[in-house]
Design an enzyme around this catalytic site. Sequence first.
Site, PDB file in Angstrom:
ATOM      1  N   ASP A  42      -6.443 -18.183 -30.906  1.00  0.00           N
ATOM      2  CA  ASP A  42      -7.413 -17.170 -31.319  1.00  0.00           C
ATOM      3  C   ASP A  42      -8.746 -18.063 -31.458  1.00  0.00           C
ATOM      4  OD1 ASP A  42      -7.244 -18.455 -33.723  1.00  0.00           O
ATOM      5  OD2 ASP A  42      -7.174 -16.472 -34.705  1.00  0.00           O
ATOM      6  N   LYS A  63      -2.485 -14.227 -24.982  1.00  0.00           N
ATOM      7  CA  LYS A  63      -2.530 -14.497 -26.360  1.00  0.00           C
ATOM      8  C   LYS A  63      -1.651 -13.423 -27.403  1.00  0.00           C
ATOM      9  CE  LYS A  63      -5.491 -13.220 -29.490  1.00  0.00           C
ATOM     10  NZ  LYS A  63      -6.832 -12.926 -30.192  1.00  0.00           N
TER      11      LYS A  63
END
Length: 231
Positions: free
Chosen positions: A157, A138
């Site tokens: 997220d 991420k």
Amino acid sequence: MKKNTKASTVKKSAQRGGLAPDRIDAILKALDEAYPAARCALTHSSPWELLVATILSAQCTDARVNMVTPELFRRFPTPAPMAKATLPELEALIRTTGFFHNKAKSIQGAARKIVAEFGGQVPQTLAELTTIPGAARKTANVVLGVSFGKAEGVVVDTHVFRIARRLGLAKGDTPQKVEQELMRILPQSRWIDFSHQLIHHGRQICDARKPKCDRCNLEQLCHSKDKTWQS
Ligand code: SF4
């Protein structure tokens, strides 16, 4: 002629994970209308600063991170000085972002790795970025997308994970699975903006506990079971 059109439609649908392309396009259009200028909310002026800020943003608000980074970056503006910083020095500066012992180790480790193996420059590939301490997929996607304009993946997220599932764009039960599904159905040119837009939508409208569906311009495209309002 008719046969070709049908075949191409089926192919197009299959390419987009079996979801109706028109529906996906409508969602993307609505997001553009609601969030035409969605950007990363972490204050930064270089790929290095964005990498550090993103590591610090785990389990912490962007606003809180933005409060600690000015002094942190004033003291350690590039990887070289931070590589020489002690953990207590770093911990004192980032304490309020939570999990500061681990985060201090991560940013010190990231600095040392970048100095030792990447000539002091943040690397520009997913494979290299994910070897850096504290930079999982991420974080790597954030840096690649925001700093280098490279879409190698989709940032998933907590907001993107929740809203992609509410909108029926993904069903996966982990961020990794949701990212793979989104990469299949979204045009690559939208991967970066889509994440920013969903993060803004999550913060402003599509709250985890009580989504403001009566104010949502995606409401007619959303069939989530936990909608709080139905037109
Ligand atoms: S309609 Fe409600 S649940 Fe669906 S995306 Fe909008 S705010 Fe979220």
